[in-house]
Scaffold this active site. Structure first.
Site, PDB file in Angstrom:
ATOM      1  CB  SER A   1      -0.863   0.004   1.266  1.00  0.00           C
ATOM      2  OG  SER A   1      -1.417   1.281   1.457  1.00  0.00           O
TER       3      SER A   1
ATOM      4  CE1 TYR B   1      -6.828   4.242  -1.885  1.00  0.00           C
ATOM      5  CE2 TYR B   1      -4.930   4.326  -0.433  1.00  0.00           C
ATOM      6  CZ  TYR B   1      -6.150   3.784  -0.774  1.00  0.00           C
ATOM      7  OH  TYR B   1      -6.694   2.785  -0.020  1.00  0.00           O
TER       8      TYR B   1
ATOM      9  CB  THR C   1      -6.835   2.084  -4.836  1.00  0.00           C
ATOM     10  OG1 THR C   1      -5.990   0.955  -4.640  1.00  0.00           O
ATOM     11  CG2 THR C   1      -8.133   1.885  -4.073  1.00  0.00           C
TER      12      THR C   1
ATOM     13  CE  LYS D   1      -7.385  -3.318  -3.496  1.00  0.00           C
ATOM     14  NZ  LYS D   1      -8.057  -2.394  -2.597  1.00  0.00           N
TER      15      LYS D   1
ATOM     16  CG  HIS E   1     -11.323  -0.149  -0.042  1.00  0.00           C
ATOM     17  ND1 HIS E   1     -10.560   0.467  -0.991  1.00  0.00           N
ATOM     18  CD2 HIS E   1     -10.649   0.031   1.126  1.00  0.00           C
ATOM     19  CE1 HIS E   1      -9.490   1.013  -0.422  1.00  0.00           C
ATOM     20  NE2 HIS E   1      -9.523   0.749   0.866  1.00  0.00           N
TER      21      HIS E   1
HETATM   22  C1  FNR Z   1      -7.513  -1.966   3.229  1.00  0.00           C
HETATM   23  N1  FNR Z   1      -7.610  -1.880   1.832  1.00  0.00           N
HETATM   24  C2  FNR Z   1      -6.769  -1.020   1.148  1.00  0.00           C
HETATM   25  N2  FNR Z   1      -6.821  -0.957  -0.222  1.00  0.00           N
HETATM   26  C3  FNR Z   1      -5.981  -0.160  -0.920  1.00  0.00           C
HETATM   27  O1  FNR Z   1      -6.054  -0.132  -2.151  1.00  0.00           O
HETATM   28  N3  FNR Z   1      -5.052   0.598  -0.250  1.00  0.00           N
HETATM   29  C4  FNR Z   1      -4.942   0.612   1.111  1.00  0.00           C
HETATM   30  O2  FNR Z   1      -4.090   1.286   1.680  1.00  0.00           O
HETATM   31  C5  FNR Z   1      -5.855  -0.202   1.850  1.00  0.00           C
HETATM   32  N4  FNR Z   1      -5.830  -0.210   3.214  1.00  0.00           N
HETATM   33  C6  FNR Z   1      -6.630  -1.102   3.918  1.00  0.00           C
HETATM   34  C7  FNR Z   1      -6.544  -1.140   5.310  1.00  0.00           C
HETATM   35  C8  FNR Z   1      -7.285  -2.087   6.014  1.00  0.00           C
HETATM   36  C9  FNR Z   1      -7.147  -2.162   7.517  1.00  0.00           C
HETATM   37  C10 FNR Z   1      -8.122  -2.995   5.313  1.00  0.00           C
HETATM   38  C11 FNR Z   1      -8.881  -4.071   6.041  1.00  0.00           C
HETATM   39  C12 FNR Z   1      -8.241  -2.924   3.940  1.00  0.00           C
HETATM   40  C13 FNR Z   1      -8.518  -2.786   1.087  1.00  0.00           C
HETATM   41  C14 FNR Z   1      -7.808  -4.092   0.735  1.00  0.00           C
HETATM   42  O3  FNR Z   1      -6.805  -3.887  -0.224  1.00  0.00           O
HETATM   43  C15 FNR Z   1      -8.781  -5.145   0.153  1.00  0.00           C
HETATM   44  O4  FNR Z   1      -9.469  -4.577  -0.936  1.00  0.00           O
HETATM   45  C16 FNR Z   1      -9.789  -5.683   1.174  1.00  0.00           C
HETATM   46  O5  FNR Z   1      -9.207  -5.809   2.446  1.00  0.00           O
HETATM   47  C17 FNR Z   1     -10.290  -7.046   0.698  1.00  0.00           C
HETATM   48  O6  FNR Z   1     -11.255  -7.569   1.537  1.00  0.00           O
HETATM   49  P1  FNR Z   1     -10.956  -8.611   2.731  1.00  0.00           P
HETATM   50  O7  FNR Z   1     -10.003  -9.649   2.208  1.00  0.00           O
HETATM   51  O8  FNR Z   1     -10.358  -7.812   3.843  1.00  0.00           O
HETATM   52  O9  FNR Z   1     -12.311  -9.137   3.071  1.00  0.00           O
END
Ligand code: FNR
Length: 394
Positions: free
Chosen positions: A119, A143, A169, A268, A292
């Protein structure tokens, strides 16, 4: 959102049999406000739950007597061979779960032969993670910030550090109202108040480790954007997002990013098949179906339910990935049967990190691989690449 039998009390990681067990161990270690930040979703968490419910509702159609004595999970992602159709999704601020955060996750993925996506909101910088895993295939997620100079600088650093693909994203134009965080008064960095005293006292090892990391380690910082020096103000997560990310981003910005990046690009956060078609028309290499993890717009469909329409719209011109609610190997088999090439996990590996750092992430990856192999055998299917809609009841 439990997915599994009730974990025995006092369960240790070595005896965990599924992701839910690892989550139970993680939640024993983390203060409730931190677990809530990780587990929570946007508004009423309808989408968060829908991701799981829709996966649970899918039924398999196995083939009897079809010799599944040898099976393979191996496949490729944008030409890179991987040991399983599984990758780590970008999760920012992983130091909340463990001080070694994103670096430990990347090392676990490298050891398991799968891709990890760093990330841009990581606590460890992209250079530090690249240095720790020089030979592993790594992707970088970005981002689009209001400040395009900052955005382009970090993209160029990622390229120079050997990240293979750029993941953009697109589902965070603004921060979502995550009601658990609003109730908890959750801020970055966290602000302990009297209200949190009981929660903190119940998790002293976490408090000690986190405090040490804040003083001597990376702490809960933006490793790619100036580190500790850059996080001078304490504010709600949503406020921080709104201050930095650009809600005015358009498809032209994607093209601008493309001009900065000569490797593969992945979008994404797609849940609309029209957006998928647009991405393909603009030369994107892979479409990542994601809501997300139910953390942004509430009221979206489950990713597994929109996946077939996206696969149709993409029409083989790009790879299609999916995340959201993947908690078992059988979930991966279902998504692959509906047309995904690879499944990503977010929260599951963060539970692993919280439970035992790198070893915890390795455990989660191993569990999912074992479960997927077992599912293939029970289905009578020899390879993940052979999975298609015919293996499911429609
Ligand atoms: C995320 N996700 C996320 N996505 C992204 O593109 N950049 C980011 O910095 C983050 N940060 C983030 C923090 C936390 C605590 C979570 C739980 C999720 C989303 C992540 O990439 C992903 O899309 C989801 O977590 C997928 O779903 P599941 O596997 O958590 O159910």
């Amino acid at each position: 959102m439990r997915n599994g039998t009730v974990p025995p009390r006092g369960l240790e990681l070595s005896h965990a049999v599924n992701v839910e067990d690892v989550r139970a161990i993680a939640n024993r270690r983390l203060p409730a406000a931190v677990s809530d930040f990780i587990d929570g979703g946007g508004e009423g968490e309808i989408t968060l739950h829908r991701n799981r419910h829709s996966l649970d509702a899918i039924m398999f159609r196995p083939r009897a007597l079809s010799d599944a004595s040898t099976r393979t999970l191996a496949t490729t992602m944008l030409g890179t061979p991987v040991s399983a159709p599984l990758a780590l999704a970008p999760v920012g601020l992983a130091a909340l779960a463990h001080p070694l955060g994103e670096r430990a996750a990347a090392l676990a993925a490298a050891g398991a032969g799968i891709v990890s996506t760093l990330s841009s909101s990581s606590c460890w910088s992209l250079e530090e993670v690249a240095e720790a895993t020089p030979d592993a295939p790594k992707w970088f997620q970005i981002y689009v910030w209001r400040d395009r100079g900052i955005t382009s600088d970090v993209v160029q650093r990622a390229r120079a550090s050997g990240y293979k693909a750029l993941v953009v994203t697109v589902d965070v134009p603004v921060g979502a109202r995550r009601e658990r965080d609003l109730h908890n008064g959750f801020t970055i960095p966290p602000r302990p108040t009297w209200r949190h005293t009981g929660d903190m006292l119940g998790h002293l090892p976490w408090v000690a480790r986190f405090g040490w990391d804040e003083m001597f380690g990376h702490g809960l910082t933006m490793g790619n954007f100036g580190g500790k020096a850059a996080v001078t103000q304490r504010m709600a997560f949503m406020e921080r997002v709104n201050q930095r990310f650009d809600p005015g981003m358009t498809w032209d910005d994607l093209e601008w990013l493309r001009s900065l990046w000569d490797g593969p690009m992945v979008v994404k956060g797609i849940t609309n098949e029209r957006d998928a078609a647009e991405a393909v028309a603009r030369g994107i290499d892979a479409v990542w179906v994601s809501n997300h993890g139910g953390r942004q717009l509430d009221g979206l469909p489950a990713t597994i339910d929109v996946l077939p329409a996206v696969v149709d719209a993409v029409d083989g011109k790009a790879e299609v990935y999916m995340d959201g609610g993947i908690r078992r190997g059988s979930d991966i088999a279902k998504a692959l049967a509906r047309g995904a090439r690879i499944c990503m996990i977010g929260r599951p590996y963060i539970y692993g990190l919280a439970a035992k750092g790198q070893a915890g992430v390795t455990k989660v990856i191993e569990l999912l691989k074992e479960q997927l192999d077992n599912t293939l055998a029970l289905l009578g299917c020899a390879s993940v690449e052979a999975l298609d809609q015919d293996w499911l009841r429609s």
